[in-house]
Enzyme design. Structure first.
Site, PDB file in Angstrom:
ATOM      1  N   HIS A 158       1.662   3.970  -2.867  1.00 38.92           N
ATOM      2  CA  HIS A 158       1.344   5.770  -3.323  1.00 38.92           C
ATOM      3  C   HIS A 158       2.813   6.458  -3.776  1.00 38.92           C
ATOM      4  O   HIS A 158       2.941   7.659  -3.748  1.00 38.92           O
ATOM      5  CB  HIS A 158       1.699   6.424  -1.758  1.00 38.92           C
ATOM      6  N   HIS A 196       1.089  -0.833  -0.129  1.00 37.35           N
ATOM      7  CA  HIS A 196       0.220   0.084   0.136  1.00 37.35           C
ATOM      8  C   HIS A 196       1.061   1.458  -0.128  1.00 37.35           C
ATOM      9  O   HIS A 196       0.770   2.161  -0.915  1.00 37.35           O
ATOM     10  CB  HIS A 196      -0.952   0.272   0.880  1.00 37.35           C
ATOM     11  N   GLU A 197       2.210   1.515   0.843  1.00 35.85           N
ATOM     12  CA  GLU A 197       2.710   1.910   0.970  1.00 35.85           C
ATOM     13  C   GLU A 197       3.547   2.804  -0.085  1.00 35.85           C
ATOM     14  O   GLU A 197       3.195   3.706  -0.627  1.00 35.85           O
ATOM     15  CB  GLU A 197       3.881   2.745   2.255  1.00 35.85           C
TER      16      GLU A 197
END
Length: 497
Positions: A218, A214-215
């Site tokens: 980003h 997820h990070e």
């Protein structure tokens, strides 16, 4: 009553503010107090100016049909990063994003003007794009443990294998990712060209596979799923249960701040918020799925959904790496790492995505079931009945396909299951994922017997089931039959094609 003052945070470094900055601006962070305060001020001021426009939106109760859904008791066993980031929320956007000044100004303009018109979820500023011809360099913080590093390497390898982006460890390269043990789980969005390196905080509790991917997503250039301008068509955001000072975290993305990828909304995207995010009453949802059966899919951090993979491949035009595009079945796409094969949704395998995966669970009786005009019954099982150890981070899987003749659809229902004993939101122990044919999207996740005897109809002539086992053995019974299709022959259930 809604008070404007809740959106304004005075620029005085009290103890909580100082604590937040200490967690973010660790020794290695090239960012600064001045920059963080400036960006916080830009967003705060925008919401202060916008307040008259949002009066009346607060306190609206969700429709009864959404509020009455029963998914079992809340799962309080693991903390989500929205909770892990509580100490730094005043300096993050949407809980885990560090904005740069240009992004903050674009978002502030949208906040003040209500400027939302497109299905956008990725960066549009090409200066924030990474190059597909040069590796994304990265460095590990020496404060990370060997376990942290091993976990994050798996997430890096995932995006290396599932896109045309490449990653290379280099402690001295310019514009590298600095994988840090700073407080909380967070990242900048896209390449930060004005920094010698940019931090991605993936330390303890933030290094699980789902959170780390997820990070990194980003950092690759993606915003959250619920930031899409069209999100109100798919989810209900209950502002009456959102902490007023955190309402800005549910801002829809400005049309000029994100890339139009023409991707459908996916409740199971790894970029979708946890459905209790920033709740006043933590026993009640702040985000409710409008489509029946998808509440448990939201906030999953098992792994990126196939739509997330498609999104990254679209953003970086990975299909251009292959001169000839494969003809892939079941919503697969050409694999830019090997142009002679397809990259498949998790329910399929094979060079063209037309085979059943073998599954990783012991005692998996995965099968391809042929539907006829009569109701058929099948008893499914997967997992070790003598195993009573559990891991919520690692699961095993088993797959089943139900197929009908071309031009027909399938009616399907679950008729028997011991799920009542393990019924819990997010389904941390055992669950069944049901995908009715939109195979490029995440399916419905269930672990409660409230699904029993509900009849579901497939999109076309196939249904895929996945058993997810983290504890003991999963068993359930299903019935299915083929019925005449109510859809035109030209219908394509793959929303990304």
């Amino acid at each position: 009553m809604f008070f404007p003052v809740v959106f304004f945070i005075p620029f005085v470094l009290g103890a909580p503010t100082q604590k937040a900055l200490e967690k973010i601006l660790v020794d290695n962070n090239p960012d600064s107090v001045t920059n963080r305060e400036k960006i916080r001020g830009i967003i705060d001021k925008a919401f202060e100016n916008r307040v008259p426009r949002v009066q009346g939106r607060q306190g609206v109760a969700p429709p009864v049909t959404f509020a009455a859904l029963n998914y079992g008791p809340k799962n309080n066993q693991t903390k989500k990063f929205e909770e892990l980031n509580q100490d730094i929320n005043e300096y993050t956007f949407e809980s885990d994003i560090m904005l740069n000044e240009k992004q903050a100004k674009h978002i502030a303009t949208a906040i003040e003007n209500g400027n939302y018109r497109s299905k956008r979820q990725a960066i549009v500023d090409t200066t924030n794009f990474w190059s597909v011809s040069v590796p994304i360099f990265y460095q590990f913080d020496t404060k990370l443990s060997a376990t942290n590093i091993a976990n994050v390497r798996k997430a890096i390898q995932f995006w290396n294998d599932n896109s045309c982006l490449s990653f290379k460890e280099d402690n001295n390269a310019k514009n590298r990712l600095f994988l840090s043990s700073a407080g909380g789980c967070w990242s900048y969005v896209g390449k930060q060209v004005d920094m010698p390196y940019q931090m991605v905080s993936v330390g303890p509790n933030c290094d699980t596979f789902g959170t780390a991917t997820h990070e990194l997503m980003h950092a690759i250039g993606f915003w959250h799923q619920q930031s899409r301008a069209d999100r109100d068509n798919y989810v209900y955001v209950d502002f009456s249960n959102i902490i007023p000072s955190q309402a800005y975290n549910f801002q829809k993305m400005a049309v000029d701040q994100a890339q139009l990828l023409n991707l459908p909304y996916d409740y199971g995207s790894v970029m979708q918020y946890y459905p209790y995010a920033f709740a006043v009453d933590s026993s009640k949802y702040t985000i409710l799925a409008k489509e029946n059966g998808f509440q448990n899919s939201m906030g999953q951090r098992e792994a990126p959904a196939f739509s997330d993979i498609i999104g990254v491949n679209k953003l970086y035009n990975c299909t251009s790496q292959c001169k000839i595009q494969m003809k892939c079945s079941n919503c697969g796409i050409t694999d830019s790492r090997n142009c002679n094969q397809c990259k498949c949704p998790r329910y399929f395998t094979g060079a063209s995505c037309d085979s059943l995966p073998s599954g990783t669970a012991p005692n998996c009786n995965g099968a391809v079931l042929q539907a006829t005009s009569s109701w058929e019954t099948f008893d499914a099982k997967a997992g070790d009945p003598s195993s009573f150890s559990s891991s919520t981070d690692n699961s095993t899987n088993c797959y089943w396909h139900i197929k009908a003749p071309e031009g027909q659809q399938i009616e399907f229902k679950m008729t028997k299951t011991p799920l009542a004993a393990i019924c819990m939101q997010e389904c941390p122990w055992q669950s069944i994922e049901v995908n009715l044919g939109k195979f490029d999207l995440f399916g419905m996740i269930t672990c409660c017997d409230t699904i029993l005897n509900q009849v579901f109809t497939s999109e076309l002539n196939m249904i895929a089931l996945r058993g997810i086992i983290r504890y003991n053995q999963l068993t359930f019974s299903i019935q299915y039959r083929a019925v005449p299709s109510s859809k035109p022959a030209s219908t394509n259930a793959c929303l990304n094609q």
